[in-house]
Motif scaffolding. Sequence first.
Motif, PDB file in Angstrom:
ATOM      1  N   VAL A   1       5.588 -18.439   5.525  1.00 60.10           N
ATOM      2  CA  VAL A   1       4.564 -17.442   5.867  1.00 60.10           C
ATOM      3  C   VAL A   1       4.407 -17.335   7.377  1.00 60.10           C
ATOM      4  N   HIS A   2       4.608 -18.437   8.081  1.00 58.92           N
ATOM      5  CA  HIS A   2       4.548 -18.392   9.543  1.00 58.92           C
ATOM      6  C   HIS A   2       5.632 -17.480  10.098  1.00 58.92           C
ATOM      7  N   ALA A   3       6.777 -17.452   9.421  1.00 60.05           N
ATOM      8  CA  ALA A   3       7.896 -16.607   9.861  1.00 60.05           C
ATOM      9  C   ALA A   3       7.715 -15.151   9.446  1.00 60.05           C
ATOM     10  N   GLY A   4       6.652 -14.854   8.690  1.00 60.49           N
ATOM     11  CA  GLY A   4       6.389 -13.470   8.313  1.00 60.49           C
ATOM     12  C   GLY A   4       6.734 -13.111   6.891  1.00 60.49           C
ATOM     13  N   HIS A   5       7.149 -14.096   6.096  1.00 62.37           N
ATOM     14  CA  HIS A   5       7.507 -13.819   4.712  1.00 62.37           C
ATOM     15  C   HIS A   5       6.266 -13.733   3.822  1.00 62.37           C
ATOM     16  N   ILE A   6       6.426 -13.100   2.677  1.00 62.74           N
ATOM     17  CA  ILE A   6       5.366 -12.990   1.677  1.00 62.74           C
ATOM     18  C   ILE A   6       5.798 -13.774   0.454  1.00 62.74           C
ATOM     19  N   LEU A   7       4.935 -14.680  -0.014  1.00 65.41           N
ATOM     20  CA  LEU A   7       5.270 -15.522  -1.158  1.00 65.41           C
ATOM     21  C   LEU A   7       4.565 -15.001  -2.404  1.00 65.41           C
ATOM     22  N   LEU A   8       5.324 -14.370  -3.294  1.00 63.02           N
ATOM     23  CA  LEU A   8       4.755 -13.816  -4.522  1.00 63.02           C
ATOM     24  C   LEU A   8       5.550 -14.301  -5.724  1.00 63.02           C
ATOM     25  N   GLN A   9       4.854 -14.843  -6.720  1.00 55.40           N
ATOM     26  CA  GLN A   9       5.503 -15.157  -7.979  1.00 55.40           C
ATOM     27  C   GLN A   9       5.737 -13.854  -8.743  1.00 55.40           C
ATOM     28  N   PRO A  10       6.812 -13.743  -9.524  1.00 57.78           N
ATOM     29  CA  PRO A  10       7.129 -12.494 -10.218  1.00 57.78           C
ATOM     30  C   PRO A  10       5.995 -11.948 -11.070  1.00 57.78           C
ATOM     31  N   GLU A  11       5.289 -12.839 -11.790  1.00 55.82           N
ATOM     32  CA  GLU A  11       4.229 -12.343 -12.677  1.00 55.82           C
ATOM     33  C   GLU A  11       3.055 -11.757 -11.893  1.00 55.82           C
ATOM     34  N   VAL A  12       2.777 -12.314 -10.724  1.00 57.28           N
ATOM     35  CA  VAL A  12       1.687 -11.792  -9.900  1.00 57.28           C
ATOM     36  C   VAL A  12       2.109 -10.500  -9.221  1.00 57.28           C
ATOM     37  N   ALA A  13       3.357 -10.432  -8.779  1.00 56.84           N
ATOM     38  CA  ALA A  13       3.861  -9.175  -8.208  1.00 56.84           C
ATOM     39  C   ALA A  13       3.755  -8.061  -9.241  1.00 56.84           C
ATOM     40  N   GLY A  14       4.078  -8.384 -10.503  1.00 56.95           N
ATOM     41  CA  GLY A  14       3.965  -7.389 -11.566  1.00 56.95           C
ATOM     42  C   GLY A  14       2.546  -6.923 -11.766  1.00 56.95           C
ATOM     43  N   ALA A  15       1.599  -7.841 -11.688  1.00 60.65           N
ATOM     44  CA  ALA A  15       0.196  -7.475 -11.847  1.00 60.65           C
ATOM     45  C   ALA A  15      -0.269  -6.568 -10.713  1.00 60.65           C
ATOM     46  N   LEU A  16       0.170  -6.873  -9.502  1.00 62.34           N
ATOM     47  CA  LEU A  16      -0.195  -6.031  -8.364  1.00 62.34           C
ATOM     48  C   LEU A  16       0.407  -4.640  -8.492  1.00 62.34           C
ATOM     49  N   LEU A  17       1.653  -4.590  -8.948  1.00 62.50           N
ATOM     50  CA  LEU A  17       2.299  -3.288  -9.130  1.00 62.50           C
ATOM     51  C   LEU A  17       1.556  -2.464 -10.170  1.00 62.50           C
ATOM     52  N   ALA A  18       1.142  -3.105 -11.254  1.00 65.20           N
ATOM     53  CA  ALA A  18       0.438  -2.388 -12.311  1.00 65.20           C
ATOM     54  C   ALA A  18      -0.881  -1.830 -11.801  1.00 65.20           C
ATOM     55  N   GLN A  19      -1.586  -2.611 -10.987  1.00 59.07           N
ATOM     56  CA  GLN A  19      -2.863  -2.144 -10.446  1.00 59.07           C
ATOM     57  C   GLN A  19      -2.670  -1.031  -9.432  1.00 59.07           C
ATOM     58  N   ASP A  20      -1.543  -1.057  -8.737  1.00 53.12           N
ATOM     59  CA  ASP A  20      -1.283  -0.054  -7.693  1.00 53.12           C
ATOM     60  C   ASP A  20      -0.779   1.272  -8.257  1.00 53.12           C
ATOM     61  N   GLU A  21      -0.352   1.273  -9.521  1.00 46.78           N
ATOM     62  CA  GLU A  21       0.299   2.467 -10.060  1.00 46.78           C
ATOM     63  C   GLU A  21      -0.599   3.702  -9.898  1.00 46.78           C
ATOM     64  N   GLY A  22      -0.038   4.706  -9.246  1.00 48.36           N
ATOM     65  CA  GLY A  22      -0.800   5.939  -9.054  1.00 48.36           C
ATOM     66  C   GLY A  22      -1.681   5.940  -7.827  1.00 48.36           C
ATOM     67  N   ASN A  23      -1.724   4.816  -7.092  1.00 46.00           N
ATOM     68  CA  ASN A  23      -2.595   4.731  -5.926  1.00 46.00           C
ATOM     69  C   ASN A  23      -1.794   4.357  -4.689  1.00 46.00           C
ATOM     70  N   ASN A  24      -2.494   4.380  -3.540  1.00 49.97           N
ATOM     71  CA  ASN A  24      -1.941   3.866  -2.289  1.00 49.97           C
ATOM     72  C   ASN A  24      -0.564   4.404  -1.926  1.00 49.97           C
ATOM     73  N   GLY A  25      -0.519   5.620  -1.494  1.00 39.97           N
ATOM     74  CA  GLY A  25       0.713   6.146  -0.931  1.00 39.97           C
ATOM     75  C   GLY A  25       1.614   6.829  -1.926  1.00 39.97           C
ATOM     76  N   GLN A  26       1.158   7.017  -3.150  1.00 40.61           N
ATOM     77  CA  GLN A  26       2.006   7.673  -4.142  1.00 40.61           C
ATOM     78  C   GLN A  26       2.445   9.046  -3.613  1.00 40.61           C
ATOM     79  N   GLY A  27       3.747   9.294  -3.611  1.00 37.63           N
ATOM     80  CA  GLY A  27       4.254  10.602  -3.225  1.00 37.63           C
ATOM     81  C   GLY A  27       4.346  10.829  -1.734  1.00 37.63           C
ATOM     82  N   ARG A  28       4.015   9.813  -0.922  1.00 37.15           N
ATOM     83  CA  ARG A  28       4.025  10.017   0.524  1.00 37.15           C
ATOM     84  C   ARG A  28       5.279   9.473   1.187  1.00 37.15           C
TER      85      ARG A  28
END
Length: 213
Positions: free
Chosen positions: A121-148
Amino acid sequence: MADPIKVLLVDDHQVVRRGLRTFLEVQGDIEVVGEAADGAEGVARAEELKPDVVLMDVKMPGMDGVDALRRLRELDNPAKVLIVTSFTEQRTVVPALRAGAAGYVYKDVDPDALAGAIRSVHAGHILLQPEVAGALLAQDEGNNGQGRGGSLTERERQVLGLIADGRSNREIARALVLSEKTVKTHVSNILMKLDLSDRTQAALWAVRHGVTG
């Protein structure tokens, strides 16, 4: 020799802080610069000590880890926050990531893996487990920059793809033969154009829309 990574420990359990400090102090490239027992004290100590990385518990009395993260963002504190939690539920971890955490590890993490996570994380990486990344994607669907995405330049799409790959600004600069300052400008433009608040959301947007490095 590079300066050690300065780390602040924020956890309401003294035994946990002591254990973390004992291990981290034997790492040649990591220095524990302070401790705090709750979120409010953690924010104050982060402002005072200017750590590179904050190891933050989620559940604490008074100001919890999520509120502390939000406060650090409001203060534009540059420290990377790595959540260290005993809770595995997505409803606990996801809000912390939304608030600006660079990732999370569990309290029973292997010590060497914890040191690796701090360096990552100090080097700038993001640490996400696959299941949590999936949950974030599901919550983001249709929001935050869609179509931009069409408003991004080709260079910005290249930078975005590398962010999705977990590359730091330094690594992106090397890959694209750019200065770090130019990369930072591209990252700021990407966040502005997609109406996103941080690199985590940018990485998730890129994954959802098939933008790869």
